[in-house]
Design a protein around this motif. Structure first.
Motif, PDB file in Angstrom:
ATOM      1  N   ALA A   1       0.841  -1.194   0.000  1.00  9.36           N
ATOM      2  CA  ALA A   1       0.000   0.000   0.000  1.00  9.36           C
ATOM      3  C   ALA A   1       0.879   1.247   0.000  1.00  9.36           C
ATOM      4  O   ALA A   1       1.721   1.429   0.879  1.00  9.36           O
TER       5      ALA A   1
ATOM      6  N   THR B   1      -9.756  -1.546  -6.450  1.00  5.44           N
ATOM      7  CA  THR B   1     -11.143  -1.149  -6.241  1.00  5.44           C
ATOM      8  C   THR B   1     -11.973  -2.399  -5.986  1.00  5.44           C
ATOM      9  O   THR B   1     -11.847  -3.394  -6.709  1.00  5.44           O
TER      10      THR B   1
ATOM     11  N   LEU C   1      -5.252   1.716   4.003  1.00  6.31           N
ATOM     12  CA  LEU C   1      -6.323   1.742   3.006  1.00  6.31           C
ATOM     13  C   LEU C   1      -7.538   2.457   3.594  1.00  6.31           C
ATOM     14  O   LEU C   1      -7.815   2.348   4.791  1.00  6.31           O
TER      15      LEU C   1
ATOM     16  N   TYR D   1      -3.970   0.069  -8.715  1.00  9.54           N
ATOM     17  CA  TYR D   1      -5.066   0.797  -8.063  1.00  9.54           C
ATOM     18  C   TYR D   1      -6.196  -0.181  -7.808  1.00  9.54           C
ATOM     19  O   TYR D   1      -6.817  -0.684  -8.751  1.00  9.54           O
TER      20      TYR D   1
ATOM     21  N   PHE E   1     -14.060   0.145  -1.424  1.00 13.25           N
ATOM     22  CA  PHE E   1     -12.728   0.728  -1.557  1.00 13.25           C
ATOM     23  C   PHE E   1     -12.557   1.150  -3.013  1.00 13.25           C
ATOM     24  O   PHE E   1     -12.854   0.371  -3.922  1.00 13.25           O
TER      25      PHE E   1
ATOM     26  N   GLN F   1      -7.488   2.453  -4.356  1.00 11.08           N
ATOM     27  CA  GLN F   1      -6.472   2.445  -3.305  1.00 11.08           C
ATOM     28  C   GLN F   1      -5.139   2.049  -3.922  1.00 11.08           C
ATOM     29  O   GLN F   1      -5.009   0.963  -4.476  1.00 11.08           O
TER      30      GLN F   1
END
Length: 223
Positions: free
Chosen positions: A168, A207, A173, A205, A186, A189
């Motif tokens: 991350a 999701t 997150l 990324y 989410f 992220q």
């Protein structure tokens, strides 16, 4: 004098009895409503130690794309998380509930990256993570002290099997919980590739939307 004494005694008795009568007729104080409940908003408090789970929302996928606006990367049609409410982790609302994310799985994944033939596995590392859910719906996932939020991706490619590790980018997150469909979402992220082949994008990324969030088969609400 006797009559006055009787009147005074009666008045005093009535004054004494009035608070007792009012107290007896007053409704019992409502139980404290915790941040997480089942049965609806303001429902039954979720107990310490309760297991909370959620699969991907129906009709959605979890994606790890190489850019926040692109569609190139990894797509998984199956994913689920499991978390446990900590001791004292579901305080009175408004407040912030605390859980331990003990499992987070991905399956049935594919990739449309150039040179990639398939996705062998997507594995979340360094569990458990701490997950907090605030009364305003804010969700945060953080690693243990000194650790990182990390995912290992194994791909089948034209050059053979390759392994790529992502962490991350911001160290944590951020998501959003909604009572509309008992979901946690989410969006974009960001992860950074820390090791592995250039066949894996340098950035990812992530999701995903999970619903319904449940415990013991009952939907979980945020208060």
């Amino acid at each position: 004098m006797r009559m006055r004494s009787l009147v005074s005694l009666t008045a005093a008795a009535a004054a004494f009895a009035l608070p007792v009568a009012v107290a007896a007729s007053a409704p019992a104080a409502a139980a404290d409503i915790a941040v997480l409940t089942t049965g609806g908003v303001g429902g039954t408090n979720v107990a310490d130690g309760a297991t909370i789970t959620a699969p991907l929302a129906s009709g959605t996928t979890a994606t790890l794309y190489s850019s926040s606006t692109g569609t190139t990367g990894i797509t998984c049609t199956t994913s689920q998380f499991t978390a446990t409410v900590g001791t004292g982790g579901n305080p009175t609302a408004p407040g912030t509930a605390t859980e331990s994310l003990t499992a987070h799985t991905f399956a049935n994944c594919t990739s449309n990256n150039v040179g990639v033939l398939g996705v062998t596995s997507v594995t979340v590392n360094n569990l458990p993570y701490t997950t907090t859910v605030a009364s305003d719906g804010t969700v945060a996932v953080t690693p243990a002290s000194g650790s990182t939020i990390q995912t290992t991706v194994v791909l089948s490619t034209l050059l053979g099997s390759v392994t790529c590790v992502y962490q991350a980018t911001n160290g944590s997150l951020a998501g959003t919980a909604s009572n509309t469909d008992n979901s946690i979402a989410f969006t974009n992220q960001q992860f950074t590739r820390t090791s592995g082949s250039s066949l894996c994008p340098s950035s990812g990324y992530w999701t995903a939307k999970y619903a319904q969030v449940t415990t013991g088969g009952e939907a979980v609400y945020v208060n």
